[in-house]
Scaffold this motif. Structure first.
Motif, PDB file in Angstrom:
ATOM      1  N   TYR A 236      -6.684  16.182   3.706  1.00 39.01           N
ATOM      2  CA  TYR A 236      -7.385  15.825   2.458  1.00 39.01           C
ATOM      3  C   TYR A 236      -8.773  15.236   2.702  1.00 39.01           C
ATOM      4  O   TYR A 236      -9.496  14.979   1.750  1.00 39.01           O
TER       5      TYR A 236
ATOM      6  N   ARG B 176       0.834  -1.198   0.000  1.00 41.25           N
ATOM      7  CA  ARG B 176       0.000   0.000   0.000  1.00 41.25           C
ATOM      8  C   ARG B 176       0.865   1.242   0.000  1.00 41.25           C
ATOM      9  O   ARG B 176       1.966   1.256   0.544  1.00 41.25           O
ATOM     10  N   PHE B 177       0.350   2.267  -0.684  1.00 37.90           N
ATOM     11  CA  PHE B 177       1.037   3.560  -0.706  1.00 37.90           C
ATOM     12  C   PHE B 177       0.106   4.628  -0.172  1.00 37.90           C
ATOM     13  O   PHE B 177      -1.061   4.636  -0.531  1.00 37.90           O
TER      14      PHE B 177
ATOM     15  N   PHE C  15       6.058  11.509  -1.706  1.00 41.10           N
ATOM     16  CA  PHE C  15       5.149  10.397  -2.047  1.00 41.10           C
ATOM     17  C   PHE C  15       5.737   9.572  -3.202  1.00 41.10           C
ATOM     18  O   PHE C  15       5.673   8.339  -3.196  1.00 41.10           O
TER      19      PHE C  15
ATOM     20  N   ARG D 286      -3.587   1.971  -3.801  1.00 43.61           N
ATOM     21  CA  ARG D 286      -3.117   3.296  -4.265  1.00 43.61           C
ATOM     22  C   ARG D 286      -1.718   3.206  -4.876  1.00 43.61           C
ATOM     23  O   ARG D 286      -0.877   2.438  -4.425  1.00 43.61           O
TER      24      ARG D 286
ATOM     25  N   GLY E  75      -1.176   9.721  -6.320  1.00 42.32           N
ATOM     26  CA  GLY E  75      -0.150  10.757  -6.186  1.00 42.32           C
ATOM     27  C   GLY E  75      -0.495  11.975  -7.034  1.00 42.32           C
ATOM     28  O   GLY E  75      -0.492  13.110  -6.556  1.00 42.32           O
TER      29      GLY E  75
ATOM     30  N   ARG F 233       7.363   5.521  -3.427  1.00 37.64           N
ATOM     31  CA  ARG F 233       7.107   4.416  -4.374  1.00 37.64           C
ATOM     32  C   ARG F 233       8.429   3.907  -4.940  1.00 37.64           C
ATOM     33  O   ARG F 233       8.674   2.703  -4.992  1.00 37.64           O
TER      34      ARG F 233
ATOM     35  N   ARG G 103       3.898   3.753   5.147  1.00 34.76           N
ATOM     36  CA  ARG G 103       4.260   4.650   6.260  1.00 34.76           C
ATOM     37  C   ARG G 103       5.379   4.087   7.129  1.00 34.76           C
ATOM     38  O   ARG G 103       5.794   4.714   8.098  1.00 34.76           O
TER      39      ARG G 103
ATOM     40  N   LEU H 183       0.417  13.836   6.846  1.00 32.96           N
ATOM     41  CA  LEU H 183      -1.007  13.467   6.716  1.00 32.96           C
ATOM     42  C   LEU H 183      -1.747  13.658   8.043  1.00 32.96           C
ATOM     43  O   LEU H 183      -2.915  14.046   8.064  1.00 32.96           O
TER      44      LEU H 183
ATOM     45  N   PHE I 296      -4.215  13.658  -6.118  1.00 36.71           N
ATOM     46  CA  PHE I 296      -4.266  14.468  -4.889  1.00 36.71           C
ATOM     47  C   PHE I 296      -3.415  15.734  -5.017  1.00 36.71           C
ATOM     48  O   PHE I 296      -3.857  16.812  -4.665  1.00 36.71           O
TER      49      PHE I 296
HETATM   50  N1  FDM Z   1      -1.978  10.293  -1.153  1.00 41.95           N
HETATM   51  C1  FDM Z   1      -1.637   9.015  -1.381  1.00 41.95           C
HETATM   52  C2  FDM Z   1      -1.315  11.345  -1.796  1.00 41.95           C
HETATM   53  O1  FDM Z   1      -1.628  12.521  -1.597  1.00 41.95           O
HETATM   54  N2  FDM Z   1      -0.312  11.050  -2.681  1.00 41.95           N
HETATM   55  C3  FDM Z   1       0.066   9.771  -2.933  1.00 41.95           C
HETATM   56  O2  FDM Z   1       0.998   9.533  -3.734  1.00 41.95           O
HETATM   57  C4  FDM Z   1      -0.633   8.712  -2.260  1.00 41.95           C
HETATM   58  C5  FDM Z   1      -0.243   7.288  -2.520  1.00 41.95           C
HETATM   59  O3  FDM Z   1      -2.541  10.152   1.111  1.00 41.95           O
HETATM   60  F1  FDM Z   1      -5.492  11.045   1.324  1.00 41.95           F
HETATM   61  C6  FDM Z   1      -3.007  10.610  -0.156  1.00 41.95           C
HETATM   62  C7  FDM Z   1      -4.324   9.949  -0.341  1.00 41.95           C
HETATM   63  C8  FDM Z   1      -4.861   9.866   1.047  1.00 41.95           C
HETATM   64  C9  FDM Z   1      -3.639   9.775   1.929  1.00 41.95           C
HETATM   65  O4  FDM Z   1      -4.301   7.525   2.232  1.00 41.95           O
HETATM   66  C10 FDM Z   1      -3.362   8.414   2.540  1.00 41.95           C
HETATM   67  P1  FDM Z   1      -4.649   6.135   2.968  1.00 41.95           P
HETATM   68  O5  FDM Z   1      -4.985   5.242   1.809  1.00 41.95           O
HETATM   69  O6  FDM Z   1      -5.795   6.464   3.840  1.00 41.95           O
HETATM   70  O7  FDM Z   1      -3.437   5.694   3.751  1.00 41.95           O
END
Ligand code: FDM
Length: 212
Positions: free
Chosen positions: A151, A41-42, A72, A97, A102, A76, A45, A57, A105
């Motif tokens: 976000y 998952r991305f 971000f 994701r 990436g 990856r 963390r 975040l 957002f």
């Molecule tokens: N998000 C996620 C980004 O802004 N950029 C990225 O490259 C990725 C992979 O991080 F709001 C944002 C999307 C979401 C937050 O999400 C983390 P999870 O899926 O709740 O961990």
């Protein structure tokens, strides 16, 4: 390459569409059929870069928009050797994701263009399939309130969804849109059947390069 590499399958979609639940169920189902499958998952963390992202975040730190975007992406790239190794060993990777989140957002923020946002992720291993779990705003609202992370608010999510729609117009990526407004089990069946078809075709193809 021997005709048996694993497939790289990404689940994307709006918040509360069920991406994480569906990734886990798909991995479980594949393993039960005797296939080798793992979930990623991305953001991840757990790494040092991932911890900077996590703190951003959780609103414990502020980072300039381009800077967090590049982190971000770096998060990856640091997994690329592992991704390639697993795929070449025949392990299917189911990813919650990827670069599409990436771009969607970051480019939903003022002054951040889609083209600029795509660039750092150009050349990543290209997913064999990207399943976009679509959910109407009404159904998303019915599934509960947003959390407290950055976000997680309706206006920003609408802007993100518009960017996803723009990214999906790019036919160089194998997008499939799935209506996520149904039971967990029904959605799982459809995701499984679409993924299996992809696994068969990906097995004999080289790993592609994203947006190249
Ligand atoms: N998000 C996620 C980004 O802004 N950029 C990225 O490259 C990725 C992979 O991080 F709001 C944002 C999307 C979401 C937050 O999400 C983390 P999870 O899926 O709740 O961990």
């Amino acid at each position: 390459m021997a005709c048996r590499r694993g497939a790289l399958i990404v689940l994307e979609g709006v918040d509360r569409a069920g991406k994480t639940t569906q990734c886990k169920k798909l991995v479980q189902a594949l393993q039960q059929c005797g296939q080798r499958a793992e979930m990623l998952r991305f953001p991840d963390r757990n790494t040092e870069i991932g911890q900077l992202i996590n703190s951003y975040l959780e609103k414990k730190s502020n980072l300039e928009d381009h800077t967090i975007h590049l982190l971000f992406s770096a998060n990856r790239w640091e997994q690329v050797p592992l991704i390639k190794e697993k795929l070449e060993q025949g392990v299917h990777l189911i990813v919650d994701r990827y670069a599409f989140s990436g771009v969607a957002f970051s480019s939903a923020k003022p002054g951040m263009s889609v083209d600029w946002c795509k660039f750092p992720d150009v050349g990543l291993p290209k997913p064999d399939l990207v399943l976009f779990l679509q959910l109407s705003p009404t159904e998303a609202a019915r599934r509960g309130q947003f959390g407290v992370e950055r976000y997680e608010n309706t206006d920003f999510q609408k802007a993100v969804e518009a960017r996803f729609q723009q990214l999906m117009m790019d036919r160089s990526v194998n997008w499939e849109v799935i209506d996520a407004c149904r039971s967990v089990e029904d959605l799982h069946k459809e995701i499984k059947s679409r993924s299996k078809a992809t696994m068969d075709t990906a097995a004999c193809q080289p790993i592609g390069e994203l947006w190249k």
